[in-house]
Design a protein around this motif. Structure first.
Motif, PDB file in Angstrom:
ATOM      1  N   GLU A 102     -13.836  10.091 -39.991  1.00  0.00           N
ATOM      2  CA  GLU A 102     -12.794  10.226 -38.976  1.00  0.00           C
ATOM      3  C   GLU A 102     -12.634   8.917 -38.193  1.00  0.00           C
ATOM      4  O   GLU A 102     -11.515   8.494 -37.883  1.00  0.00           O
ATOM      5  N   VAL A 103     -13.752   8.284 -37.881  1.00  0.00           N
ATOM      6  CA  VAL A 103     -13.708   7.005 -37.167  1.00  0.00           C
ATOM      7  C   VAL A 103     -12.972   5.955 -38.003  1.00  0.00           C
ATOM      8  O   VAL A 103     -12.117   5.211 -37.496  1.00  0.00           O
ATOM      9  N   ILE A 104     -13.272   5.914 -39.300  1.00  0.00           N
ATOM     10  CA  ILE A 104     -12.606   4.966 -40.198  1.00  0.00           C
ATOM     11  C   ILE A 104     -11.110   5.263 -40.266  1.00  0.00           C
ATOM     12  O   ILE A 104     -10.270   4.361 -40.152  1.00  0.00           O
ATOM     13  N   ALA A 105     -10.781   6.532 -40.446  1.00  0.00           N
ATOM     14  CA  ALA A 105      -9.379   6.930 -40.602  1.00  0.00           C
ATOM     15  C   ALA A 105      -8.545   6.564 -39.384  1.00  0.00           C
ATOM     16  O   ALA A 105      -7.416   6.071 -39.513  1.00  0.00           O
ATOM     17  N   ARG A 106      -9.094   6.801 -38.206  1.00  0.00           N
ATOM     18  CA  ARG A 106      -8.341   6.511 -36.976  1.00  0.00           C
ATOM     19  C   ARG A 106      -8.136   5.015 -36.787  1.00  0.00           C
ATOM     20  O   ARG A 106      -7.056   4.582 -36.397  1.00  0.00           O
ATOM     21  N   HIS A 150     -24.054   4.043 -43.477  1.00  0.00           N
ATOM     22  CA  HIS A 150     -23.794   4.502 -42.114  1.00  0.00           C
ATOM     23  C   HIS A 150     -24.867   4.070 -41.123  1.00  0.00           C
ATOM     24  O   HIS A 150     -24.759   4.360 -39.931  1.00  0.00           O
ATOM     25  N   GLY A 151     -25.928   3.410 -41.586  1.00  0.00           N
ATOM     26  CA  GLY A 151     -26.985   2.967 -40.694  1.00  0.00           C
ATOM     27  C   GLY A 151     -26.551   1.765 -39.868  1.00  0.00           C
ATOM     28  O   GLY A 151     -25.576   1.080 -40.194  1.00  0.00           O
ATOM     29  N   LYS A 152     -27.310   1.482 -38.813  1.00  0.00           N
ATOM     30  CA  LYS A 152     -26.974   0.327 -37.977  1.00  0.00           C
ATOM     31  C   LYS A 152     -27.366  -0.972 -38.679  1.00  0.00           C
ATOM     32  O   LYS A 152     -26.730  -2.010 -38.494  1.00  0.00           O
ATOM     33  N   TRP A 205     -21.198  -0.489 -39.156  1.00  0.00           N
ATOM     34  CA  TRP A 205     -21.393  -1.232 -37.910  1.00  0.00           C
ATOM     35  C   TRP A 205     -20.997  -2.698 -38.090  1.00  0.00           C
ATOM     36  O   TRP A 205     -20.238  -3.255 -37.293  1.00  0.00           O
ATOM     37  N   GLU A 206     -21.493  -3.331 -39.138  1.00  0.00           N
ATOM     38  CA  GLU A 206     -21.189  -4.745 -39.355  1.00  0.00           C
ATOM     39  C   GLU A 206     -19.742  -4.957 -39.799  1.00  0.00           C
ATOM     40  O   GLU A 206     -19.189  -6.039 -39.630  1.00  0.00           O
ATOM     41  N   LEU A 207     -19.135  -3.903 -40.345  1.00  0.00           N
ATOM     42  CA  LEU A 207     -17.733  -3.987 -40.746  1.00  0.00           C
ATOM     43  C   LEU A 207     -16.782  -3.833 -39.556  1.00  0.00           C
ATOM     44  O   LEU A 207     -15.571  -3.902 -39.715  1.00  0.00           O
ATOM     45  N   GLY A 208     -17.359  -3.589 -38.380  1.00  0.00           N
ATOM     46  CA  GLY A 208     -16.552  -3.584 -37.163  1.00  0.00           C
ATOM     47  C   GLY A 208     -16.086  -2.238 -36.664  1.00  0.00           C
ATOM     48  O   GLY A 208     -15.183  -2.163 -35.819  1.00  0.00           O
ATOM     49  N   TYR A 209     -16.720  -1.149 -37.118  1.00  0.00           N
ATOM     50  CA  TYR A 209     -16.253   0.169 -36.700  1.00  0.00           C
ATOM     51  C   TYR A 209     -16.996   0.722 -35.482  1.00  0.00           C
ATOM     52  O   TYR A 209     -16.629   1.774 -34.950  1.00  0.00           O
ATOM     53  N   GLY A 210     -18.045   0.027 -35.048  1.00  0.00           N
ATOM     54  CA  GLY A 210     -18.766   0.468 -33.863  1.00  0.00           C
ATOM     55  C   GLY A 210     -19.409   1.828 -34.016  1.00  0.00           C
ATOM     56  O   GLY A 210     -19.608   2.553 -33.029  1.00  0.00           O
ATOM     57  N   PHE A 211     -19.750   2.179 -35.241  1.00  0.00           N
ATOM     58  CA  PHE A 211     -20.342   3.499 -35.515  1.00  0.00           C
ATOM     59  C   PHE A 211     -21.578   3.353 -36.387  1.00  0.00           C
ATOM     60  O   PHE A 211     -21.589   2.583 -37.354  1.00  0.00           O
ATOM     61  N   SER A 212     -22.618   4.088 -36.031  1.00  0.00           N
ATOM     62  CA  SER A 212     -23.787   4.209 -36.900  1.00  0.00           C
ATOM     63  C   SER A 212     -24.296   5.642 -36.806  1.00  0.00           C
ATOM     64  O   SER A 212     -24.200   6.274 -35.753  1.00  0.00           O
ATOM     65  N   ILE A 261     -13.506  10.305 -28.532  1.00  0.00           N
ATOM     66  CA  ILE A 261     -12.255  10.188 -27.776  1.00  0.00           C
ATOM     67  C   ILE A 261     -11.625   8.822 -28.010  1.00  0.00           C
ATOM     68  O   ILE A 261     -10.418   8.706 -28.275  1.00  0.00           O
ATOM     69  N   ASP A 262     -12.448   7.774 -27.940  1.00  0.00           N
ATOM     70  CA  ASP A 262     -11.935   6.416 -28.154  1.00  0.00           C
ATOM     71  C   ASP A 262     -11.382   6.236 -29.559  1.00  0.00           C
ATOM     72  O   ASP A 262     -10.425   5.490 -29.770  1.00  0.00           O
ATOM     73  N   ALA A 263     -11.986   6.927 -30.523  1.00  0.00           N
ATOM     74  CA  ALA A 263     -11.523   6.826 -31.908  1.00  0.00           C
ATOM     75  C   ALA A 263     -10.296   7.691 -32.167  1.00  0.00           C
ATOM     76  O   ALA A 263      -9.688   7.610 -33.239  1.00  0.00           O
ATOM     77  N   GLY A 264      -9.927   8.516 -31.179  1.00  0.00           N
ATOM     78  CA  GLY A 264      -8.756   9.371 -31.340  1.00  0.00           C
ATOM     79  C   GLY A 264      -9.028  10.638 -32.125  1.00  0.00           C
ATOM     80  O   GLY A 264      -8.106  11.361 -32.502  1.00  0.00           O
ATOM     81  N   VAL A 265     -10.319  10.935 -32.369  1.00  0.00           N
ATOM     82  CA  VAL A 265     -10.678  12.136 -33.126  1.00  0.00           C
ATOM     83  C   VAL A 265     -10.422  13.386 -32.282  1.00  0.00           C
ATOM     84  O   VAL A 265      -9.952  14.410 -32.775  1.00  0.00           O
ATOM     85  N   VAL A 266     -10.759  13.316 -30.977  1.00  0.00           N
ATOM     86  CA  VAL A 266     -10.498  14.423 -30.062  1.00  0.00           C
ATOM     87  C   VAL A 266      -9.918  13.858 -28.770  1.00  0.00           C
ATOM     88  O   VAL A 266     -10.093  12.673 -28.462  1.00  0.00           O
ATOM     89  N   LYS A 267      -9.218  14.694 -28.026  1.00  0.00           N
ATOM     90  CA  LYS A 267      -8.713  14.293 -26.717  1.00  0.00           C
ATOM     91  C   LYS A 267      -9.735  14.587 -25.630  1.00  0.00           C
ATOM     92  O   LYS A 267      -9.809  13.896 -24.610  1.00  0.00           O
TER      93      LYS A 267
END
Length: 329
Positions: free
Chosen positions: A171-175, A225-227, A240-247, A316-322
């Motif tokens: 979801e983070v990638i998609a947004r 998906h690891g850091k 994370w290294e690809l710039g998605y801010g997710f791990s 919320i920041d990723a736009g997955v939920v409001k």
């Protein structure tokens, strides 16, 4: 005089009853304990929990009877525990994402931070990953994303369920990328990976244990998906290294209903800690590519409370939920 003796006799009887009750309580457990695994049989959560139970039940002196209740990203099993008596005889094995992430994304009847007693966290599943079959046309993560952008709705991917760490990653990638793909949720990591191997989906946001298929050459990992990059596949970049801010920081754990008596909590925590020391458990962690970790009840409870606002902000920041779909307490 007779009244005095009657009064004294009644008083002594009450004292005796209290002492007996205290003695009975100190004998926990007096019968088998049901341990609900909130995921499918044969998957990573199930296998590592069964290995943990080997040593724990020796310390407790009573069997841990395991029941699998998969579904809802682990929340089906949690719903059972939320309504169970707080006596220590019904427990649940499920990761932190089931308690926090899934309820943020979907409305739950239980209170994620109020319905459970955290007992112990025992393993970290860091290196989940985005997979495709080895004969898929995409050789890299970027090629996969570019294809998804040009073909909205065509990519179907499997995951261990709605709200799982693997689902959140997609979801983070998609947004961020503005892509549309079709999520096919399963009741656990094992069937999600099997769906990819069988050609039923184009990709899999896979749970821990996918490394076996990676080493056999059946699948190709596009992103970890690891850091940090995983030791078994150091060539695979992380989100994370690809710039998605997710791990993915999935912690496998044991919880009980809210309100467990302190002495029961202490005995359960100690029993599962002993279970972590057995060869069976350590072997299971190694085979499942789980990282050893230890959170006692206080530390795990603190982790859950800190994870809630952190994941809420990420989603919320990723736009997955409001906003969070479930109130935490």
């Amino acid at each position: 005089m007779a009244k005095r003796w009657n009064w004294l006799g009644g008083f002594l009887l009450i004292v005796l009853m209290v002492l007996c009750a205290g003695e009975a309580r100190s004998e926990f457990p007096e019968r088998n304990i049901t341990l609900i695994v909130a995921w499918e049989a044969g998957g990573p959560v199930d296998l590592v929990t069964r290995a943990l139970a080997v040593g724990a039940e020796k310390h407790l002196g009573k069997p841990l009877v395991i029941e699998n209740k998969g579904g809802g990203g682990g929340t089906v099993g949690l719903s059972v525990i939320a309504n169970a008596a707080p006596d220590g005889y019904t427990l649940c094995a499920t990761p932190n994402v089931s308690v926090v992430d899934t309820p943020i994304m979907q409305k739950m009847t239980f209170r994620p931070l109020g319905s459970f007693s955290p007992i112990l966290g025992h393993s970290l599943a860091e290196h989940t990953a985005l997979l495709v079959k080895s004969d898929a046309p995409w050789k890299s993560f970027r090629e996969f994303i570019e294809y998804a952008k040009k073909n909205p709705g065509k990519i179907k991917y499997s995951s261990a369920g709605i709200g799982s760490g693997m689902h959140v990653a997609m979801e983070v990638i998609a947004r961020k990328e503005g892509v549309k793909w079709v999520h096919v949720p399963y009741k656990g990591a094992a069937p999600a990976t099997t769906a990819l191997l069988g050609g039923h989906v184009d990709a899999c946001s896979a749970g821990i244990g996918w490394q076996v298929h990676g080493k056999s050459g059946a699948v190709r990992a596009l992103a970890d998906h690891g850091k940090k990059r995983g030791p078994d596949f150091p060539e695979v970049p992380t989100l994370w290294e690809l710039g998605y801010g997710f791990s993915n920081e999935t912690i496998h754990a044991i919880v009980g209903p809210a309100g467990l008596p302190p002495d029961v909590m202490k005995k359960l925590e100690e029993a599962f800690r002993k279970g972590m020391e057995t060869p069976e458990f350590k072997t299971a962690q190694e085979k499942l590519y789980l990282t050893p970790a230890y959170y006692d009840s206080k530390a795990y409870g603190k982790h859950l409370k800190e994870r809630w606002p952190s994941m809420e902000k990420i989603l919320i920041d990723a736009g997955v939920v409001k906003e969070a779909a479930t109130k935490p307490e």
